[in-house]
Design a protein around this motif. Structure first.
Motif, PDB file in Angstrom:
ATOM      1  N   ALA A   1      19.185  -2.186 -14.446  1.00  0.00           N
ATOM      2  CA  ALA A   1      18.008  -1.700 -15.150  1.00  0.00           C
ATOM      3  C   ALA A   1      16.742  -1.435 -14.380  1.00  0.00           C
ATOM      4  CB  ALA A   1      17.494  -2.963 -16.161  1.00  0.00           C
ATOM      5  N   ALA A   2      16.640  -1.948 -13.218  1.00  0.00           N
ATOM      6  CA  ALA A   2      15.624  -1.802 -12.258  1.00  0.00           C
ATOM      7  C   ALA A   2      15.993  -0.813 -11.161  1.00  0.00           C
ATOM      8  CB  ALA A   2      14.952  -3.041 -11.792  1.00  0.00           C
ATOM      9  N   GLN A   3      17.051   0.268 -11.210  1.00  0.00           N
ATOM     10  CA  GLN A   3      17.460   1.272 -10.571  1.00  0.00           C
ATOM     11  C   GLN A   3      16.792   2.013  -9.650  1.00  0.00           C
ATOM     12  OE1 GLN A   3      21.416   0.444  -9.707  1.00  0.00           O
ATOM     13  NE2 GLN A   3      20.250   1.153  -7.627  1.00  0.00           N
ATOM     14  N   LYS A   4      16.050   2.838 -10.877  1.00  0.00           N
ATOM     15  CA  LYS A   4      14.815   3.675 -10.369  1.00  0.00           C
ATOM     16  C   LYS A   4      14.043   3.265  -9.517  1.00  0.00           C
ATOM     17  CE  LYS A   4      11.798   7.549 -12.049  1.00  0.00           C
ATOM     18  NZ  LYS A   4      11.632   8.275 -13.335  1.00  0.00           N
ATOM     19  N   LEU A   5      13.491   1.950  -9.966  1.00  0.00           N
ATOM     20  CA  LEU A   5      12.392   1.295  -8.908  1.00  0.00           C
ATOM     21  C   LEU A   5      12.840   0.975  -7.826  1.00  0.00           C
ATOM     22  CD1 LEU A   5       9.612  -0.257  -9.017  1.00  0.00           C
ATOM     23  CD2 LEU A   5      10.947  -2.192 -10.048  1.00  0.00           C
ATOM     24  N   LEU A   6      14.202   0.235  -7.705  1.00  0.00           N
ATOM     25  CA  LEU A   6      14.490  -0.308  -6.237  1.00  0.00           C
ATOM     26  C   LEU A   6      15.086   0.773  -5.546  1.00  0.00           C
ATOM     27  CD1 LEU A   6      15.019  -3.258  -5.658  1.00  0.00           C
ATOM     28  CD2 LEU A   6      17.398  -2.903  -5.924  1.00  0.00           C
ATOM     29  N   ASP A   7      15.489   1.882  -5.846  1.00  0.00           N
ATOM     30  CA  ASP A   7      15.979   3.026  -5.167  1.00  0.00           C
ATOM     31  C   ASP A   7      14.564   3.671  -4.475  1.00  0.00           C
ATOM     32  OD1 ASP A   7      18.502   2.700  -5.541  1.00  0.00           O
ATOM     33  OD2 ASP A   7      19.034   4.211  -7.009  1.00  0.00           O
ATOM     34  N   GLY A   8      13.583   3.730  -5.456  1.00  0.00           N
ATOM     35  CA  GLY A   8      12.428   4.424  -4.882  1.00  0.00           C
ATOM     36  C   GLY A   8      11.596   3.780  -3.760  1.00  0.00           C
ATOM     37  N   LEU A   9      11.676   2.385  -4.068  1.00  0.00           N
ATOM     38  CA  LEU A   9      11.199   1.552  -2.982  1.00  0.00           C
ATOM     39  C   LEU A   9      11.966   1.599  -1.680  1.00  0.00           C
ATOM     40  CD1 LEU A   9      10.672  -1.722  -4.865  1.00  0.00           C
ATOM     41  CD2 LEU A   9       8.835  -0.205  -4.179  1.00  0.00           C
ATOM     42  N   VAL A  10      13.225   1.750  -1.626  1.00  0.00           N
ATOM     43  CA  VAL A  10      14.104   2.023  -0.481  1.00  0.00           C
ATOM     44  C   VAL A  10      13.841   3.123   0.269  1.00  0.00           C
ATOM     45  CG1 VAL A  10      16.567   2.294   0.150  1.00  0.00           C
ATOM     46  CG2 VAL A  10      15.978   0.318  -1.312  1.00  0.00           C
ATOM     47  N   ILE A  11      13.873   4.362  -0.561  1.00  0.00           N
ATOM     48  CA  ILE A  11      13.479   5.449   0.046  1.00  0.00           C
ATOM     49  C   ILE A  11      12.331   5.559   0.710  1.00  0.00           C
ATOM     50  CG2 ILE A  11      12.979   8.008  -0.596  1.00  0.00           C
ATOM     51  CD1 ILE A  11      14.707   7.818  -2.842  1.00  0.00           C
ATOM     52  N   GLN A  12      11.277   5.058   0.134  1.00  0.00           N
ATOM     53  CA  GLN A  12       9.847   5.096   0.805  1.00  0.00           C
ATOM     54  C   GLN A  12       9.865   3.915   2.165  1.00  0.00           C
ATOM     55  OE1 GLN A  12       7.091   3.927  -2.144  1.00  0.00           O
ATOM     56  NE2 GLN A  12       6.930   6.136  -2.879  1.00  0.00           N
TER      57      GLN A  12
ATOM     58  N   HIS B   1       0.787  -1.172   0.022  1.00  0.00           N
ATOM     59  CA  HIS B   1      -0.021   0.067  -0.040  1.00  0.00           C
ATOM     60  C   HIS B   1       0.759   1.196   0.052  1.00  0.00           C
ATOM     61  CE1 HIS B   1      -2.430   3.272   1.994  1.00  0.00           C
ATOM     62  NE2 HIS B   1      -3.406   2.616   1.360  1.00  0.00           N
ATOM     63  N   LEU B   2       1.983   1.137   0.468  1.00  0.00           N
ATOM     64  CA  LEU B   2       3.091   2.486   0.630  1.00  0.00           C
ATOM     65  C   LEU B   2       3.556   2.743  -0.562  1.00  0.00           C
ATOM     66  CD1 LEU B   2       4.924   4.270   2.212  1.00  0.00           C
ATOM     67  CD2 LEU B   2       6.315   2.450   2.519  1.00  0.00           C
ATOM     68  N   HIS B   3       3.773   1.803  -1.480  1.00  0.00           N
ATOM     69  CA  HIS B   3       4.428   2.119  -2.794  1.00  0.00           C
ATOM     70  C   HIS B   3       3.932   2.714  -4.023  1.00  0.00           C
ATOM     71  CE1 HIS B   3       7.896   0.730  -0.308  1.00  0.00           C
ATOM     72  NE2 HIS B   3       7.664  -0.672  -0.301  1.00  0.00           N
ATOM     73  N   GLN B   4       2.593   2.552  -3.956  1.00  0.00           N
ATOM     74  CA  GLN B   4       1.794   3.050  -5.139  1.00  0.00           C
ATOM     75  C   GLN B   4       2.409   2.593  -6.351  1.00  0.00           C
ATOM     76  OE1 GLN B   4      -1.123   4.568  -4.444  1.00  0.00           O
ATOM     77  NE2 GLN B   4      -0.409   4.383  -2.250  1.00  0.00           N
ATOM     78  N   ASP B   5       2.657   3.432  -7.339  1.00  0.00           N
ATOM     79  CA  ASP B   5       3.307   3.046  -8.798  1.00  0.00           C
ATOM     80  C   ASP B   5       4.354   2.165  -8.728  1.00  0.00           C
ATOM     81  OD1 ASP B   5       1.046   4.356  -9.698  1.00  0.00           O
ATOM     82  OD2 ASP B   5       2.102   6.202  -9.984  1.00  0.00           O
ATOM     83  N   LEU B   6       5.415   2.248  -7.679  1.00  0.00           N
ATOM     84  CA  LEU B   6       6.485   1.556  -7.596  1.00  0.00           C
ATOM     85  C   LEU B   6       6.460   0.029  -7.108  1.00  0.00           C
ATOM     86  CD1 LEU B   6       8.888   4.201  -5.653  1.00  0.00           C
ATOM     87  CD2 LEU B   6       8.842   3.552  -8.201  1.00  0.00           C
ATOM     88  N   GLN B   7       5.150  -0.397  -6.750  1.00  0.00           N
ATOM     89  CA  GLN B   7       5.201  -1.611  -6.315  1.00  0.00           C
ATOM     90  C   GLN B   7       5.297  -2.804  -7.309  1.00  0.00           C
ATOM     91  OE1 GLN B   7       1.808  -0.528  -3.919  1.00  0.00           O
ATOM     92  NE2 GLN B   7       0.372  -2.069  -5.429  1.00  0.00           N
ATOM     93  N   ALA B   8       5.732  -4.065  -7.146  1.00  0.00           N
ATOM     94  CA  ALA B   8       5.634  -4.924  -8.237  1.00  0.00           C
ATOM     95  C   ALA B   8       4.511  -5.690  -8.140  1.00  0.00           C
ATOM     96  CB  ALA B   8       7.005  -5.612  -7.894  1.00  0.00           C
ATOM     97  N   TRP B   9       3.671  -5.746  -7.047  1.00  0.00           N
ATOM     98  CA  TRP B   9       2.656  -6.886  -6.765  1.00  0.00           C
ATOM     99  C   TRP B   9       1.379  -5.894  -6.124  1.00  0.00           C
ATOM    100  CZ3 TRP B   9       6.543  -5.699  -3.342  1.00  0.00           C
ATOM    101  CH2 TRP B   9       6.065  -5.436  -2.184  1.00  0.00           C
ATOM    102  N   ALA B  10       0.310  -6.312  -6.080  1.00  0.00           N
ATOM    103  CA  ALA B  10      -0.866  -5.822  -5.345  1.00  0.00           C
ATOM    104  C   ALA B  10      -1.836  -6.992  -4.999  1.00  0.00           C
ATOM    105  CB  ALA B  10      -1.838  -5.319  -6.552  1.00  0.00           C
ATOM    106  N   GLU B  11      -2.748  -6.687  -3.834  1.00  0.00           N
ATOM    107  CA  GLU B  11      -3.634  -7.682  -3.244  1.00  0.00           C
ATOM    108  C   GLU B  11      -2.925  -8.901  -2.743  1.00  0.00           C
ATOM    109  OE1 GLU B  11      -6.735  -8.629  -6.037  1.00  0.00           O
ATOM    110  OE2 GLU B  11      -6.648  -6.736  -6.989  1.00  0.00           O
ATOM    111  N   ALA B  12      -1.893  -9.035  -1.971  1.00  0.00           N
ATOM    112  CA  ALA B  12      -1.029  -9.790  -1.344  1.00  0.00           C
ATOM    113  C   ALA B  12      -2.067 -10.429  -0.101  1.00  0.00           C
ATOM    114  CB  ALA B  12       0.242  -9.325  -0.646  1.00  0.00           C
ATOM    115  N   ALA B  13      -1.986 -11.808   0.075  1.00  0.00           N
ATOM    116  CA  ALA B  13      -2.882 -12.500   1.020  1.00  0.00           C
ATOM    117  C   ALA B  13      -1.784 -13.582   1.512  1.00  0.00           C
ATOM    118  CB  ALA B  13      -3.890 -12.868   0.482  1.00  0.00           C
ATOM    119  N   LEU B  14      -1.723 -13.714   2.934  1.00  0.00           N
ATOM    120  CA  LEU B  14      -0.769 -14.585   3.621  1.00  0.00           C
ATOM    121  C   LEU B  14      -1.596 -15.819   3.574  1.00  0.00           C
ATOM    122  CD1 LEU B  14       1.855 -15.170   5.061  1.00  0.00           C
ATOM    123  CD2 LEU B  14       0.561 -14.642   7.143  1.00  0.00           C
TER     124      LEU B  14
END
Length: 363
Positions: free
Chosen positions: A304-315, A182-195
């Motif tokens: 190749a995924a640097q922008k995505l990964l760095d954005g996740l880390v910052i958040q 929920h935190l990552h919005q457009d940066l997340q790789a997944w949605a609707e996770a369920a344990l």
């Protein structure tokens, strides 16, 4: 109605009833303290759980790790320089071999003997692009976890460094809790996770989720999804995360694998390396190309995924540090945790320290 699960308690008050936010690390494991590219013939100072260490390469390229302290005046050896296979202190020029023994003093008089002082040396291995260090005072009986995808031609790597002013438990809990997408919005790789379920033993916790993945890497052009969000389409994939003490691993379907290699610094500071691998296994035509060309593709797409990964880390770091500050200001307040995977993770952390304490008592 979901059950509210408190932080774990135990009949062992020495460790298991201590707040997980205060416990140390079990040093009888391999930790990552640097990338291979960071260690040269110029010493590098690192810290693993309050232990200052000087890393350096000798003239053959082999990596060594010494206590970052000259026993003469207690200054940092990492401020010195490498002379052959020896590390020279920048202050008075005292030299130490890879075992931490003083082997030369430039102004030693003819009637003087070399000082018998010795500093600690650490087992260290260079493997899969990283420097792995064993901070215990016992001989290692296990091998580093390793990253088999690092050299594999079918995986494209991206590395992001995590530096957070927080206890390592906050980082591990963040990584194990897939509901925080929920935190990552457009940066997340997944949605609707369920344990779905958890399995665990003395050294690991595996949490199995289902999720909707935004990525499907099944055609050569589909890697462009990393750069253009409009190309992404949701589809179901298994999402598995594992705390393999002291590190973390995750897989999202067959397309992505992520590692987080930890280097806890102290109770309120953690460094870690987040390594994201994009799989090219689905491209069977690519596998028939010459190895040199596949190596070229792998190297060209590194990061190749640097922008995505760095954005996740910052958040994530922002949230983790807010958690740490909230604890420091009000340590008596307990969280209301609904994700049982985090309860298992806290139990594992404490059990690792309890096992260490019990082992020391037996010795």
């Amino acid at each position: 109605m979901q059950q509210i699960i408190p932080e774990t308690t135990s009949p062992f008050p020495s460790v298991l009833q201590t707040s997980v936010r205060k416990i140390g690390i079990n040093p009888n494991h391999w930790y990552v303290v640097a990338r291979s590219s960071e260690v040269t013939n110029k010493p590098l100072g690192v810290i693993i759980w309050k232990q200052a260490i000087a890393l350096y390469r000798d003239h053959t390229g082999k990596v060594h790790a010494l206590e970052d302290r000259c026993p003469h005046r207690q200054v940092q050896l990492s401020h010195g320089q490498v002379k052959g296979n020896q590390l020279e202190c920048n202050y008075h020029g005292w030299r130490f071999n890879s075992n931490g023994e003083c082997v030369a003093v430039p102004y030693l008089a003819a009637n003087q003997k070399l000082p018998t002082c010795q500093i600690r040396h650490y087992p260290v291995k260079e493997q899969d692009g990283f420097i792995w260090l064993f901070p215990s005072d016992i001989e290692p009986s296990i091998e580093p976890m390793g990253l088999p995808e690092w050299e594999h031609l079918n995986y494209i790597a991206t590395v992001s460094v995590i530096n957070t002013q927080a206890h390592y438990s906050y980082l591990i809990e963040n990584l194990m809790d897939m509901y925080h997408g929920h935190l990552h919005q457009d940066l997340q790789a997944w949605a609707e996770a369920a344990l779905q379920n958890i399995d665990e033993d003395d050294n690991r916790v595996n949490a199995h989720y289902t999720a909707q993945s935004y990525y499907k890497i099944d055609k050569i052009w589909s890697i462009s999804q990393l750069f253009f969000p409009a190309l992404r389409r949701l589809h179901p994939e298994p999402l598995n995360v594992s705390y393999i003490y002291p590190h973390w691993v995750s897989t999202l379907g067959n397309d992505f694998k992520i590692y987080c290699l930890l280097c806890p610094v102290n109770e309120t500071q953690t460094k870690a390396y987040l390594i994201h691998f994009t799989s090219l296994n689905a491209f069977w035509r690519l596998h028939k190309l010459p190895v040199w060309f596949r190596r070229f593709i792998k190297n060209s797409l590194f990061g190749a995924a640097q922008k995505l990964l760095d954005g996740l880390v910052i958040q994530d770091v922002k949230m983790i540090e807010e958690e740490q500050q909230a604890y420091l200001q009000n340590p008596e307040i307990r969280n209301y945790e609904l994700n049982r995977a985090l309860v298992s993770v806290q139990k594992l952390m404490k059990n690792q320290i309890e096992k260490l304490v019990m082992g020391n008592q037996i010795d």
